[in-house]
Design an enzyme around this catalytic site. Structure first.
Site: not given
Length: 286
Positions: A67-68, A106, A136, A138, A204
């Site tokens: 999602d970056s 993501d 993925k 979070e 992270e």
């Protein structure tokens, strides 16, 4: 091709030709095997066919359509605004370019937080419409139910704990997580996602000592980004790694090239040669 006889760890240092390496399609079982054997591996982000193909040829075993992309593709300030509809076309391109790498997609902010049903719906889109091999998301304990639901449905899940960029507003900015009294919660998050069925976990901006402790505690691979040398793997945003990002990069980034400078020089030379009638030359014409 027998999977027992292939190199699943990336480029073979004994040969100068990546094309000559026997390779197979990377699966989650290969990542588990690498942890068991003590082999470290690299993960990079990718957002299009061309770069995915280059990284795949370089022997990178896992590509993350992060999602970056919100920052490096769409120009948003944070990862919060990007949507599934914006990420899905990127996933399709990366999957086409990655002949061997495992492609992880993501799940964007807001798509899985409501609960397991919402998580299953959006993850299914990325698997069916995007062709992703895994997803993925979070969070630690708070998303354990979502992870369990997805894995029960046959969708491999990579977890992400520590600093979670989608929660930047509630975390008070870009800050190291797991210091002092918060360490216990970070460990609990790691254990929770592993027990829920995640096949790996990104950590992270976690202190090195804590990341080392978690890596030794878990049987699934840990992937560090600002979490020290002792994680089982490392991940970077490729634009940061290759020197294409604008502005100041994070402390945990090492730049291995100056792609921005090379592109700038190439574009300037091209423009100058067009303006001065040097290009196209005779060899470029029919």
């Amino acid at each position: 091709m027998s999977e027992q006889n292939v190199n699943v760890y990336g480029a073979d240092p004994s040969t100068s030709s990546i094309q000559s390496i026997q390779r197979t399609k990377i699966r989650t079982k290969h990542l588990q095997k690498m942890k068991a054997e003590g082999h470290k591996w690299a993960m990079l982000t990718a957002y299009d066919y061309s770069t995915a193909r280059v990284f795949d040829e370089a022997g990178i075993p896992v590509l993350l359509v992060g999602d970056s992309a919100a920052n490096v593709v769409y120009g948003y300030d944070t990862t919060v605004p990007v949507s599934a509809d914006e990420l899905l076309p990127l996933v399709r391109g990366v999957v086409r370019g990655a002949g061997h790498a495992l492609v992880v997609a993501d799940l964007p902010f807001g798509s899985y937080e409501p609960g397991p049903t919402a998580a299953l719906a959006v993850a299914t889109r990325f698997m069916k419409e995007g062709g992703a091999h895994a997803v993925k998301l979070e969070g630690g304990q708070r998303v354990a139910e979502q992870i369990a639901c997805l894995t029960a449905a046959g969708i491999p899940v990579m977890a992400h704990i520590g600093f979670t960029p989608q929660s930047v507003n509630s975390l008070g900015g870009f800050r190291v997580q797991g210091r002092g009294g918060d360490a216990e919660q970070t460990v609990a998050d790691a254990v929770a996602v592993a027990e829920a069925g995640a096949f790996s976990v990104v950590m992270e901006m976690v202190p090195t000592e804590l990341a080392t402790q978690i890596t030794g505690k878990l049987t699934i691979p840990t992937i560090g980004i600002g979490a020290g040398l002792n994680c089982d793997a490392q991940v970077l945003v490729w634009q940061d790694m290759a020197g294409l990002s604008s502005g100041k990069v994070a402390r945990f980034v090492k730049q291995y090239a100056d792609i921005a400078g090379e592109l700038r020089r190439a574009a300037m030379q091209y423009a100058e040669e067009v303006a001065s009638a040097v290009f196209p030359a005779e060899e470029h014409c029919f």
